[in-house]
Design an enzyme around this catalytic site. Sequence first.
Site, PDB file in Angstrom:
ATOM      1  N   LYS A 256       0.832  -1.196   0.000  1.00 23.60           N
ATOM      2  CA  LYS A 256       0.000   0.000   0.000  1.00 23.60           C
ATOM      3  C   LYS A 256       0.876   1.258   0.000  1.00 23.60           C
ATOM      4  CE  LYS A 256      -3.727  -2.368   2.278  1.00 23.60           C
ATOM      5  NZ  LYS A 256      -4.139  -2.902   0.987  1.00 23.60           N
TER       6      LYS A 256
ATOM      7  N   ASP B  10      20.497  -4.832   4.111  1.00 20.73           N
ATOM      8  CA  ASP B  10      19.060  -5.052   3.885  1.00 20.73           C
ATOM      9  C   ASP B  10      18.446  -5.674   5.143  1.00 20.73           C
ATOM     10  OD1 ASP B  10      16.679  -6.482   3.095  1.00 20.73           O
ATOM     11  OD2 ASP B  10      17.312  -6.343   1.006  1.00 20.73           O
TER      12      ASP B  10
ATOM     13  N   VAL C  38      30.527  -3.918  -5.203  1.00 21.97           N
ATOM     14  CA  VAL C  38      29.343  -3.824  -4.338  1.00 21.97           C
ATOM     15  C   VAL C  38      29.337  -5.034  -3.424  1.00 21.97           C
ATOM     16  CG1 VAL C  38      26.812  -3.698  -4.243  1.00 21.97           C
ATOM     17  CG2 VAL C  38      28.038  -2.680  -6.181  1.00 21.97           C
TER      18      VAL C  38
ATOM     19  N   HIS D 172      13.423  -6.870  -4.820  1.00 25.42           N
ATOM     20  CA  HIS D 172      13.260  -8.166  -5.502  1.00 25.42           C
ATOM     21  C   HIS D 172      13.293  -8.077  -7.024  1.00 25.42           C
ATOM     22  CE1 HIS D 172      12.389 -10.085  -1.715  1.00 25.42           C
ATOM     23  NE2 HIS D 172      11.280  -9.392  -1.517  1.00 25.42           N
TER      24      HIS D 172
ATOM     25  N   ASP E 158      15.030  -5.776   5.609  1.00 25.07           N
ATOM     26  CA  ASP E 158      13.696  -6.306   5.278  1.00 25.07           C
ATOM     27  C   ASP E 158      13.673  -7.774   5.725  1.00 25.07           C
ATOM     28  OD1 ASP E 158      11.552  -5.508   2.707  1.00 25.07           O
ATOM     29  OD2 ASP E 158      11.716  -7.633   3.264  1.00 25.07           O
TER      30      ASP E 158
ATOM     31  N   ASP F  85       8.829  -4.829   7.178  1.00 23.85           N
ATOM     32  CA  ASP F  85       8.100  -6.075   7.410  1.00 23.85           C
ATOM     33  C   ASP F  85       8.849  -6.968   8.399  1.00 23.85           C
ATOM     34  OD1 ASP F  85      10.171  -6.574   5.692  1.00 23.85           O
ATOM     35  OD2 ASP F  85       8.935  -7.326   4.046  1.00 23.85           O
TER      36      ASP F  85
ATOM     37  N   ARG G 103       1.941  -7.932   8.652  1.00 21.33           N
ATOM     38  CA  ARG G 103       0.975  -8.824   8.001  1.00 21.33           C
ATOM     39  C   ARG G 103       1.660  -9.973   7.260  1.00 21.33           C
ATOM     40  NH1 ARG G 103      -3.231  -6.575   3.424  1.00 21.33           N
ATOM     41  NH2 ARG G 103      -3.704  -8.613   2.523  1.00 21.33           N
TER      42      ARG G 103
ATOM     43  N   PHE H 208      19.912  -9.520   6.002  1.00 18.20           N
ATOM     44  CA  PHE H 208      19.375 -10.241   7.168  1.00 18.20           C
ATOM     45  C   PHE H 208      17.947 -10.609   6.793  1.00 18.20           C
ATOM     46  CE2 PHE H 208      22.688  -7.444   8.536  1.00 18.20           C
ATOM     47  CZ  PHE H 208      23.331  -8.076   9.583  1.00 18.20           C
TER      48      PHE H 208
HETATM   49  F1  V1D Z   1      -0.834 -12.097   0.483  1.00 16.34           F
HETATM   50  C1  V1D Z   1      -0.903 -11.695  -0.767  1.00 16.34           C
HETATM   51  C2  V1D Z   1      -2.076 -11.168  -1.241  1.00 16.34           C
HETATM   52  C3  V1D Z   1      -2.146 -10.764  -2.549  1.00 16.34           C
HETATM   53  C4  V1D Z   1      -1.041 -10.893  -3.345  1.00 16.34           C
HETATM   54  C5  V1D Z   1       0.131 -11.414  -2.841  1.00 16.34           C
HETATM   55  C6  V1D Z   1       0.211 -11.819  -1.536  1.00 16.34           C
HETATM   56  C7  V1D Z   1       1.467 -12.344  -1.015  1.00 16.34           C
HETATM   57  C8  V1D Z   1       1.829 -12.601   0.275  1.00 16.34           C
HETATM   58  N1  V1D Z   1       3.083 -13.087   0.275  1.00 16.34           N
HETATM   59  N2  V1D Z   1       2.527 -12.662  -1.761  1.00 16.34           N
HETATM   60  C9  V1D Z   1       3.485 -13.081  -0.979  1.00 16.34           C
HETATM   61  C10 V1D Z   1       4.823 -13.461  -1.430  1.00 16.34           C
HETATM   62  N3  V1D Z   1       4.739 -14.309  -2.576  1.00 16.34           N
HETATM   63  C11 V1D Z   1       4.814 -15.638  -2.507  1.00 16.34           C
HETATM   64  C12 V1D Z   1       4.750 -16.292  -3.815  1.00 16.34           C
HETATM   65  C13 V1D Z   1       3.458 -16.571  -4.402  1.00 16.34           C
HETATM   66  N4  V1D Z   1       4.022 -17.814  -4.903  1.00 16.34           N
HETATM   67  C14 V1D Z   1       3.232 -18.869  -5.157  1.00 16.34           C
HETATM   68  C15 V1D Z   1       5.021 -17.701  -3.887  1.00 16.34           C
HETATM   69  O1  V1D Z   1       4.930 -16.196  -1.457  1.00 16.34           O
HETATM   70  C16 V1D Z   1       5.659 -12.261  -1.830  1.00 16.34           C
HETATM   71  C17 V1D Z   1       6.148 -11.489  -0.686  1.00 16.34           C
HETATM   72  C18 V1D Z   1       6.860 -10.252  -1.186  1.00 16.34           C
HETATM   73  C19 V1D Z   1       7.582  -9.514  -0.115  1.00 16.34           C
HETATM   74  C20 V1D Z   1       8.171  -8.259  -0.674  1.00 16.34           C
HETATM   75  C21 V1D Z   1       9.063  -7.458   0.248  1.00 16.34           C
HETATM   76  O2  V1D Z   1       8.439  -7.270   1.489  1.00 16.34           O
HETATM   77  O3  V1D Z   1      10.273  -8.110   0.500  1.00 16.34           O
HETATM   78  C22 V1D Z   1       9.339  -6.118  -0.364  1.00 16.34           C
HETATM   79  N5  V1D Z   1      10.413  -5.455  -0.152  1.00 16.34           N
HETATM   80  O4  V1D Z   1      10.382  -4.314  -0.856  1.00 16.34           O
HETATM   81  C23 V1D Z   1       9.240  -4.231  -1.477  1.00 16.34           C
HETATM   82  C24 V1D Z   1       8.551  -5.385  -1.184  1.00 16.34           C
HETATM   83 CA    CA Z   2      16.605  -8.671   4.189  1.00 18.58          CA
END
Ligand code: V1D
Ligand code: CA
Length: 581
Positions: free
Chosen positions: A29, A172, A191, A139, A174, A262, A268, A196
């Site tokens: 968001k 990092d 670089v 990512h 995150d 996060d 969340r 972590f």
């Molecule tokens: F819960 C969700 C609802 C809608 C769309 C996506 C998600 C969600 C939750 N967790 N997606 C995830 C993670 N994706 C997966 C993949 C889906 N495949 C089947 C596996 O687990 C992605 C989490 C991304 C985290 C991003 C970040 O926090 O690291 C970030 N850092 O900078 C920007 C983002």
């Molecule tokens: Ca990290």
Amino acid sequence: MTSDTKKRINYFYDEKITEYFHGSGHPMKPMRVKMTHSLVMAYGLYKKMEIFRARPGIVDELTQFHTDEYIAFLGKVTPNNADDHLKEQVKFSVGDDCPVFDGLLEYCQITAGGSLEGAARLNYGLCDIAVNWAGGLHHAKKAEASGFCYVNDIVIAILELLRHHSRVLYIDIDVHHGDGVEEAFYTTDRVMTLSFHNYGDFFPGTGDIHDIGYGKGKYHAVNVPLREGIDDVTYKTIFEPIVTHVIEWYQPSVIVLQCGADSLSGDRLGTFNLTTRGHGDCVRFVKKFNIPMLVLGGGGYTIRNVSRCWAYETAVVVDKEVPIELPHTEFYEYYGPEYKLHCPPSNMENMNSPDYLETIKLKIYEHLDRSRHTPSVQMQERSWDKRIVPDNEYEESDDEEMEGNGTNSRKSRIPYVRTYRYKLLYDQSSKDKHKNNNNIHTLATTTTAEIVDQMEIDNIPGPSSADAVVPPVNVAATTTDAASESHTDQATNSVTEDPALAPDSMVDGDDDNKINTTTATTSAATTSANTTNNELSSLSSSTTTADAPTVPAPVSIASPNEVTIVTTATNQESNHLPETE
Ligand code: V1D
Ligand code: CA
């Protein structure tokens, strides 16, 4: 570690970030950035820093890392035509985690613009710490979206930093592994990446302790795989010694700190148990090394806590103690029932035993101590790296003082600062030939295309690759006709290498009430739309002459020399108010 000294802070914020919406139910968001900014303003932190709205990154900046094809796709796909691009969506991994939404590329340009601008200003010695909470999207890959990240502003900013810095350390915090950044720089020693993260059946699944870099980059990737539930005290026992060890070993000249929130308790999507204090302590700790720093956002999905955290970290960066009671903002209701700055930890179990942490720490030391860092780019700085600002480029603003209500509406004559990326290089051997703006030399920035193929990063002109590097000249010469009007004099000025000629007005810490809110105005970036990365792969100043690229229309955000109004959060309507959690 040296003692902490007063720093010049530049902070980047663009309200437009709130206009983009990943879709209902999606955890990312952008409004969290506005919530952060509201707290930052309400706490009065603007008095301790300069606030900028950066020019959004242009396509040629984004393709320093990403492929042309991928960025073109991000620019053309919309929710309305997505069905016509199903094959490309699969190819570029755009879909569930990274949905198509209106203005997708613009959103990426804004997030990247702040990070690039921060890197640029650090390069020019115009600030000591730059902050862009909208950035940190770690990512994204060269031609692939991943984990809510489409464009990797961090890689792009680091490539920028490499133009002036020998060694960039990326840290990092995150909760997820910083895989996109690690991958981009896996084979270089210019670089060093240190992440972590939670490891073990957790997105993105990479970041094993044994992943340490490859080739020249061996030992220049460090991964700290952690289990669920780590708390402030435990995190400190691993973060501080490892960061210290890495900094002593690598001696970076600049640090990029990704502050994904996060890793906070109650996130969340996260699995850690850090409080805002513990998270902020990481920022404080890194800052104490007195190394120029680019501070970025990242993940963070319990947005009331994300904004608390990043506002607190802004206070840490500017060195101001702020009251625990949250000030009133338009989002005040989100912080109830406590309405406090800090969030407490939960009672979740910490799966990181002292033994486990000691083992991974020793393993990391063992990797580093196996080799002494032998830099491929020498340690000394060139004098022109310190500060290169053409005469008059950064004039003192004639802004009025900020009004008492915190909402500012101000004129600024401060020109946009990222011009130099497209500064033109006169061929020193045939200057006269190139007085015409159209007959230009482009500083070869785009060896990065190969860099991300893991092979050619050493070609980035570092500060001491003296033979390959041409000092920046004629910053304003790259502006288009319209844009260059106000820079006519600068375009013919020679570069000043004298720090004394730099604009003290921009770093004047005495004027607490001055906010420089600027936008892209006079210096719309110009580069060749039809020049491929490969064509620009040489670093020599004599690379281009007759076939110099033509200069396309500028990217214009506001009319030249016009005002940018960055206001407090109070007078801007949002399109997508955050859901309460
Ligand atoms: F819960 C969700 C609802 C809608 C769309 C996506 C998600 C969600 C939750 N967790 N997606 C995830 C993670 N994706 C997966 C993949 C889906 N495949 C089947 C596996 O687990 C992605 C989490 C991304 C985290 C991003 C970040 O926090 O690291 C970030 N850092 O900078 C920007 C983002
Ligand atoms: Ca990290």
